[in-house]
Design a protein around this motif. Structure first.
Motif, short mmCIF file in Angstrom:
data_model
loop_
_atom_site.label_atom_id
_atom_site.label_comp_id
_atom_site.label_asym_id
_atom_site.label_seq_id
_atom_site.Cartn_x
_atom_site.Cartn_y
_atom_site.Cartn_z
N GLU A 1 0.82 -1.20 0.00
CA GLU A 1 0.00 0.00 0.00
C GLU A 1 0.86 1.26 0.00
N PHE A 2 1.91 1.27 0.84
CA PHE A 2 2.75 2.47 0.95
C PHE A 2 3.41 2.80 -0.39
N ASP A 3 3.88 1.73 -1.04
CA ASP A 3 4.52 1.89 -2.34
C ASP A 3 3.53 2.44 -3.37
N PHE A 4 2.31 1.92 -3.33
CA PHE A 4 1.28 2.35 -4.28
C PHE A 4 0.94 3.83 -4.07
N ILE A 5 0.80 4.22 -2.80
CA ILE A 5 0.46 5.62 -2.50
C ILE A 5 1.55 6.56 -3.03
N THR A 6 2.81 6.14 -2.89
CA THR A 6 3.91 6.94 -3.44
C THR A 6 3.75 7.13 -4.94
N LYS A 7 3.28 6.05 -5.61
CA LYS A 7 3.12 6.12 -7.06
C LYS A 7 1.99 7.06 -7.50
N ILE A 8 0.91 7.10 -6.73
CA ILE A 8 -0.23 7.92 -7.16
C ILE A 8 -0.17 9.34 -6.58
N LYS A 9 0.76 9.57 -5.67
CA LYS A 9 0.87 10.90 -5.03
C LYS A 9 1.22 11.96 -6.07
N PRO A 10 0.43 13.03 -6.17
CA PRO A 10 0.70 14.04 -7.20
C PRO A 10 2.06 14.71 -7.01
N LYS A 11 2.70 15.01 -8.12
CA LYS A 11 4.02 15.67 -8.07
C LYS A 11 3.86 17.18 -7.87
N ILE A 12 2.81 17.74 -8.43
CA ILE A 12 2.59 19.19 -8.29
C ILE A 12 1.15 19.45 -7.83
N ALA A 13 0.94 20.61 -7.24
CA ALA A 13 -0.41 21.01 -6.83
C ALA A 13 -0.86 22.18 -7.70
N HIS A 14 -2.12 22.14 -8.16
CA HIS A 14 -2.67 23.25 -8.93
C HIS A 14 -3.14 24.38 -8.00
N GLN A 15 -3.68 23.99 -6.84
CA GLN A 15 -4.31 24.96 -5.96
C GLN A 15 -3.27 25.61 -5.04
N PRO A 16 -3.10 26.94 -5.14
CA PRO A 16 -2.10 27.60 -4.30
C PRO A 16 -2.45 27.56 -2.80
N SER A 17 -3.69 27.24 -2.48
CA SER A 17 -4.09 27.23 -1.06
C SER A 17 -3.69 25.94 -0.34
N LEU A 18 -3.17 24.95 -1.08
CA LEU A 18 -2.81 23.67 -0.43
C LEU A 18 -1.54 23.82 0.41
N LYS A 19 -1.61 23.37 1.68
CA LYS A 19 -0.44 23.43 2.55
C LYS A 19 0.16 22.05 2.77
N LYS A 20 -0.68 21.00 2.83
CA LYS A 20 -0.19 19.64 3.03
C LYS A 20 -1.14 18.68 2.34
N GLY A 21 -0.64 17.96 1.35
CA GLY A 21 -1.48 16.99 0.65
C GLY A 21 -1.30 15.60 1.22
N ILE A 22 -1.22 14.60 0.35
CA ILE A 22 -1.04 13.21 0.79
C ILE A 22 0.25 13.07 1.59
N GLY A 23 0.21 12.31 2.69
CA GLY A 23 1.44 12.04 3.43
C GLY A 23 1.39 12.43 4.89
#
Lengths: 331, 331
Positions: free
Chosen positions: B5-27
């Motif tokens: 699961e951990f490996d899979f989440i790393t794979k699907i985790k977005p590399k960039i964020a479109h929304q400037p209001s994001l402070k912490k995404g997946i992780g």
């Protein structure tokens, strides 16, 4: 097993809210709560179940992901909002491999990138049978702009954004022939309407920015069901003229009976149905024309019981609040 | 099926964020995005699956609802936040009746009322097999107070809020004897630890209001797994002294081997593990004492690889990032 989903939701719907920032809880396309000085926050959640909402014979993994996000973005559109973030929880049975799962997330990403919506969380768990994908989408809406179902008033026009009937027709083809059949170009258009619904974000934004009293609903469970939701939430009667409903042009070669079933009860076109004050018609009609978005008046609102009447061949009859469950026809 | 699961989440985790209001995404335990001038918004999502996370033999419907909300509120606690709203999506198989479903929502409501968290949306769908309940919880956190996993630094203390081991012991009893066995009072306490975990909202708030550099994680997958998440996110080595870990007093009559398994890998106690600067210890210790919340130093942070070492009987060994899946022991 639930006999009546609407009845059950009424039973579990909270009577009071603890949080003073809540503006709209259960009972619309998305919930609304106080955000910052300019925007309020929107949030909604939808689930798609293998064997209920899709099968491997009707949807490739990429499409499943695309659609799971699209149906939630459509709920944000139906509030007049803009989507911002999404979270995904996926329950995975043994017969799905990692490649397929990655494709599901790629399908979501393709749509997410288009609308600048970021994946920010979720969960992955095991399922005993059938893949289940639940998506939560957050959005934002300029203050005092939310397009509630309860906004309809006697004298309003009923309008439709886009055209309906295509998704249900496409699904019927997929259920008959599967994903890999050599479909005609016309059939491919119908199948695409089922697999790749286009959330009407632009239309929702145009309506919200008008700051008029507009009711709005997205058509997930069929035009009949969604029109009834507006009638109930606003406590008014809706009259809809069947001949005025724009239908997907590719269904016109099918029997009139089939078309009617798809148009009224098929659902999953994810178009928008709503009401506007008559005095506002020419202005909004011009706006939609300028933006190249199909906007059609299909009926009127009257005072009376919370019901919907369909006018067809000079006769009117009650349009019941029922959808059409393609995968469980016996239920 | 996912191998990792951990490996899979790393794979699907977005590399960039479109929304400037994001402070912490997946992780982390919850995502964080810009709210108003005082608070940021938190959001998290967790799923419980019948046969994977519970069975009718281990949990009554009321408990299932309670726990489905509790595990999400615990994620908000692990960010130092306060929960505000929740949405519920439930996939229902044929062998669940409406009375049981209502009890699930009553279980959520009982906890929701306690923390003033409002149910504001969701979905109900059919499941082919097994009940699946997904809950999304929103929360808020004072600006610049989020307790990220990545906040640990060499020289910090590792601390634990509360005591661990009870939930896994309770589950073992339930799997052996079922829900309706005449358990002893001691056994009932363990079972309750499994069925009714108490989210550490107060502890999270106290830590957040200190405005110190604190890392924090809730213990859902076991102390070993969660300590490793902090080590990885902060890129530091954690040393944990096994004898200092407060254990649920009711497990002390079991074999030392069983206790160790439950304490390190059992999980589902929904306590909090974190790190604080040493200079801040006496102040925070006093705060917790005054508030009657169990606060224990269980180790230290060093520079080095992102790993966790367990110190026991004057020996140190790597504490692997693995949980213990009670329902699928073969996997």
């Amino acid at each position: 097993m639930l006999r009546d989903e609407f009845d059950f939701i009424t039973k579990i719907k909270p009577k009071i809210a603890h949080q003073p920032s809540l503006k709209k809880g259960i009972g619309d396309d998305a919930a609304v709560f106080e955000g910052n000085s300019m925007f309020d926050e929107l949030i909604c959640m939808d689930t798609m179940v293998e064997g209920v909402h899709f099968t491997k014979e009707t949807m490739a993994p990429f499409m499943i992901g695309y659609k799971a996000l699209a149906v939630n973005i459509s709920d944000i559109a139906a509030m007049g909002g803009v989507p911002t973030y999404y979270l995904v929880s996926i329950a995975i049975p043994n017969d799905w491999d990692e490649k397929e799962l990655k494709e599901i997330y790629e399908g979501m990403k393709s749509l997410g990138d288009k609308y600048s919506v970021d994946l920010i969380g979720g969960d992955t768990v095991s399922s005993k049978q059938g893949l289940i994908i639940t998506v939560t989408v957050c959005g934002k809406i300029q203050k005092e702009s939310s397009l509630y179902r309860s906004n309809a008033s006697p004298g309003d026009f009923v309008f439709l954004i886009g055209e309906v009937g295509g998704s249900a027709a496409g699904l019927e083809l997929l259920l008959k022939h599967g994903l890999h059949y050599p479909y005609s170009n016309q059939e491919k258009q119908l199948i695409e309407a089922h697999q790749y619904p286009i959330p009407q974000i632009e239309a929702g934004k145009l309506l919200a920015s008008s700051k008029q009293r507009i009711s709005l609903n997205d058509i997930s469970d069929g035009l009949a069901s969604e029109a009834n939701e507006i009638a109930e939430a606003s406590n008014v009667t809706l009259y809809i003229d069947y001949d005025k409903i724009p239908r997907n042009s590719f269904i016109e070669t099918y029997s009139e009976e089939k078309q009617k079933q798809w148009i009224l009860f098929g659902g999953e076109d994810y178009q928008l149905i709503g009401t506007i004050p008559k005095a506002f018609y020419s202005e909004i009609n011009q706006t939609f024309n300028q933006n190249g978005i199909q906007f059609t008046i299909i009926g009127e609102v009257s005072s009376g019981d919370a019901e919907v009447y369909l006018i067809n061949n000079h006769a009117k009859q009650i349009l019941p609040k029922k959808g059409f469950n393609h995968f469980n026809k016996g239920e």
